[in-house]
Design a protein around this motif. Sequence first.
Motif: not given
Lengths: 161, 787, 263
Positions: A56, A108, A123, A127-132, A134, A140, A144, A148
């Motif tokens: 990514a 995606v 969970e 959430r942390h993987y989606l830090d980048g 918005i 969210y 999330v 999952m």
Amino acid sequence: MTQVKMTVNGKDASGDVEGRTLLAQFLRDDLGLTGTHIGCDTSQCGACVVHVNGEAVKACTMLAVEADGAEVATIEGQANADGSLNVIQQAFQDHHGLQCGFCTPGMVMSAAALLKENPKPTEADVRHYLDGNICRCTGYHNIVKAIMAASGQDVSAIAAE
Amino acid sequence: MPKDGGIGASSKRREDVRFLTGNGNYTDDINLRGQAYVHFLRSDIAHGTLKSVDTSAAEGMPGVVQIFTGKDFEAVGGMPCGWQVTDKHGQPMQEPGHPVLAQGKVRHVGEPIAAVVAETYEQARDAAEAIVLDIDELPAVVDMKEAVKDGAPKVHDDLTSNLCYDWGFVEENKGAVDEAFNNAAHVTTLELTNNRLIANPMEPRVAVGDYSRSGGEHTLYTTSQNPHVIRLLMGAFVLGIPEHKLRVVAPDVGGGFGTKIFHYQEEAFCTFAAKACNRPVKWTSTRSEAFMSDAHGRDHVTKIELALDADNNFTALRTDTYANMGAYLSTFAPSVPTWLHGTLMAGNYKTPLIYVNVKAVFTNTVPVDAYRGAGRPEATYQLERLVDKAAHELGVDPIALRRQNFITEFPYATPVAVEYDTGDYVATMDKLEEMADIAGFAARRKESEAKGKLRGFGVNCYIEACGIAPSNLVGQLGARAGLYESATVRVNATGGLVVMTGSHSHGQGHETSFAQVVAEMIGIDENMIEIVHGDTARTPMGMGTYGSRSIAVGGSAMVRATEKIIAKAKKIASHLLEASEGDIELKDGAFSVAGTDKSVAWGDVTLAAYVPHNYPLEDIEPGLEETAFYDPSNFTYPSGAYACEVELDPETGQVTIERFSAADDFGNIINPMIVTGQVHGGLAQGIGQALLENCVYDSDGQLLSASYMDYAMPRAADLPFYDVDHSCQTPCTHNPLGVKGCGEAGAIGSPPAVVNAVIDAMRSGGKDVAHIDMPVSPARVWAAMNG
Amino acid sequence: MYNFDVERPSTIQDAVKAMGREEAQPMSGGQTLIPTLKARLAAPSVLVSLTGIDEMKGVCLDDEGRVCIGGATTHATVAREAEAHYPALASLAARIGDPAVRNRGTIGGSIANNDPSACYPAGALGSGATIVTNNREIAADDYFQGMFETALEEGEIVTEVKFPVPTAAHYEKILQPASRFPLVAAFVAKFSDGVRVAITGASNDGVFRWAEAEQALSSNFSPDAVAGLSLDGSNMISDLHGTGAYRAHLCGVMTKRAVAAIG
């Protein structure tokens, strides 16, 4: 102008670009793949996430010339061969993981990268993987939950429809 | 069993497929043959006299098509304001001119001064750098209270001061309110700031102007929540283009949250320049530009006071608010701190006397206008913080104090001019108490304390007003537009329907939920119904989507048009069935004669309408297409009760949201999945306001929070799973669907619960803090804990 | 962006040669530089991309047991490949920015830029690393010279960073909520001959070693040892997200927590 050649969603693609042309611009303007979106100019929102050689990356923060020779995957190539939604896409629809749809391609693509690395994320992992990435619409919760669910986990205990 | 279709079903969204596969059609995805690109040269100083704009060096730069300055727009109208507020002396507000490109002065960082149209975006930007500006910098006014002092620099030299209006509401009640305060057993006072925010829909604004010389027709593709409103405002007031020569298209729009309601200069510019340059002109905002050109939100500074009697009954409420307008009046800016704020000050409580004063102030900042909730979050925040503070001062339970003062009988006429039709605030509070597991809080607090953390619990109620109407009333209040909605339902010969609605979906899922309503009414499959929106050439008039009005107003218009369709279809069916019209029943997509087994299918009737061989031509026309305009008789009043539980790290000041529960009453619900999603998104924005987001200027008018590097957007890891319930339902009494609207509730209802919880946590750590302003950042919490 | 030529050398030697062109600028992952270019805050004529130089990629151990990381190695690679050798450093790399940024951003780029809030400078200074360039080796103590200032000469490229491996280490950070850079972070490394503490995000002079804390921890490696220490906030970064005093306070908290995490 420099000629670049790459594989995009399994097909050969090429074009002449300036040094400053971003991969996101090349995809959108030269190849017409407008599913890759540009939502910021500081490399934070993640609407432009694509995969380059399986990883990514933010297509708005990579020069097109640097993708020369690479294998690029974008949202347009994610559906199943018969055109139906893939597991992640389907989970996003099933769990209402999108509203306006603008951040969705990046979400995606990030989700796909996460599940490749971590097939059963918690969970907190998600959430942390989606830090980048918005999202301004969904809060969210359902993103999330969808990711999952796409990993095969039972999300029925998570609140709401 | 949940329904699998129609009203009340969690139908999957049909629009998702195109968004999930990269096939959305957003404005920036539209590229017209021969298009040129515009870059706006924007002011980097907040206030100054614009002495000259020298474009000579730029004119010959590579790729330049044409350069425009304020001079090119001298003969063109300025940006219009859609709402005129009358002040407490009966005088109209001060309304300054608002040029498309700066004329004579620059008044905020980001104001467009010149526009370069070139073959490529980068060439336009290169040439813009060669434009020489001569600006005499003037002192900037940023702080509202400073701005209204005598001798403050004036944002607009032709106005008497920086005060746009001084509004009193209800002015006649002021004496009685003051009297009640004099007689109060207890008065609680609170001064607070409602932090300035930037809406930040993920799709930046885009405009593409096109002009057809053959027909003299203009087309504007734009990221708008209300294309018809843009057509009217831009056509009539800015460029003088009649509606029949102007088409405005708002295709897929990537979020709005209010900031895409307004008519912006860039839209007018691209429309104008497409004709002037004789080629399409496209503008795509960068995020950095968005920070200084999208209208901002909130930015109120308030003092609020509550009077209580000896039994803790609320006897009067008094507020004094300064509301920032920014440098110019954005489209609906004056209405936000007045009619969308003052009218909500009763909240959920039977306070008999209320007086609201609002001073709207011009400053050298970006214009401020509606952002998700618009006025109602400001009202809710101050009131619900105040009630919590009162409970603490009186040593009573904050929930009990609320319950004691709830409005319990409906309809209820508030002392701030609105009448709540229905509601059940006790029911939502009961539900909330159950969801929030208050009984388990003490144990959870102990667990946090064992980790060296503090834990706090906060609660609040809210009342919202959606679907602001009726038009004749809002006209008296100063609106320069009607607030109805329209819909055309076109039935095709083979039975499929197209609903053309003036509502606009930019994430709300209308294409799915609106179809559910019509499917339910006719008894046919949702997939036979197509929802068309966002194009003035394809839909009748429309007032658009904002203020949680779409289902209540737009949905009602659609219901009315569908009722007309059904009425006509019954006439046709009665002819086909040779029965009396009054005996015809429509059920599950078939017309039958009551008490018989005679019936005719929906598709046979629609076919007869277009192939009228066996048809009552003498009584009715062929065809099956109806339009309805719906103008509501009142607002709708969603309400609810929210609870937040936070954990606070006393060493760093960092606050995390551990639980969030929301019990809402939205009346009847069309698609529970979508409604829940709307609440989730609202909660994230409300929690974002409470903990993270802050738009900050320095005293020179420079925007400090000018990108995502400094403006903190809520991320996934900042937020929890939310517990959302909307089983408490008191249907709206005056619209056909009994719906109230749900888009803004989460953003309105959540900030006070968060702040109340943080203050509770600090108290549990031995620090009795009376108030802390949003955003409750780690630095602020730490300072408050150590102050 | 202003336009520029892009050179994509495949060897360090070619990169150095390309850097000889007028107004040449090296670019590694570009995660900071490209946003800077978009804002037109830099105008190189030539961008020399370092991402195609294989000899600058990868993680290995040298004869002295140091973890050696090629300058063009991405954060994601360090997170994966340094884990077995130097877990605290791998953990630092695994928490920079976000996953997509970690797949492009490199250690060399971070070290060369020396952003006062970046993570790697704390890791390098806290470890007492050696910065290797195309023509010399520089001790971290000499390399970091203030906010965005380093010992690098014009055209010099960070080709490798060599990290001595402490007996234990931990990187503790609190995030600036918007940028997600550290608001303040502390890298604490315990060596057999002493303790190093490096702080990022706090000072107007960029990353720095907290001598007092090092001294206290060298004689008593426990959270209590730093509890009484304080830093002067007057020369610390003061902005929307916190005052200098708050940052000074956080230096103590982050250091203490890093020590506690090491145990």
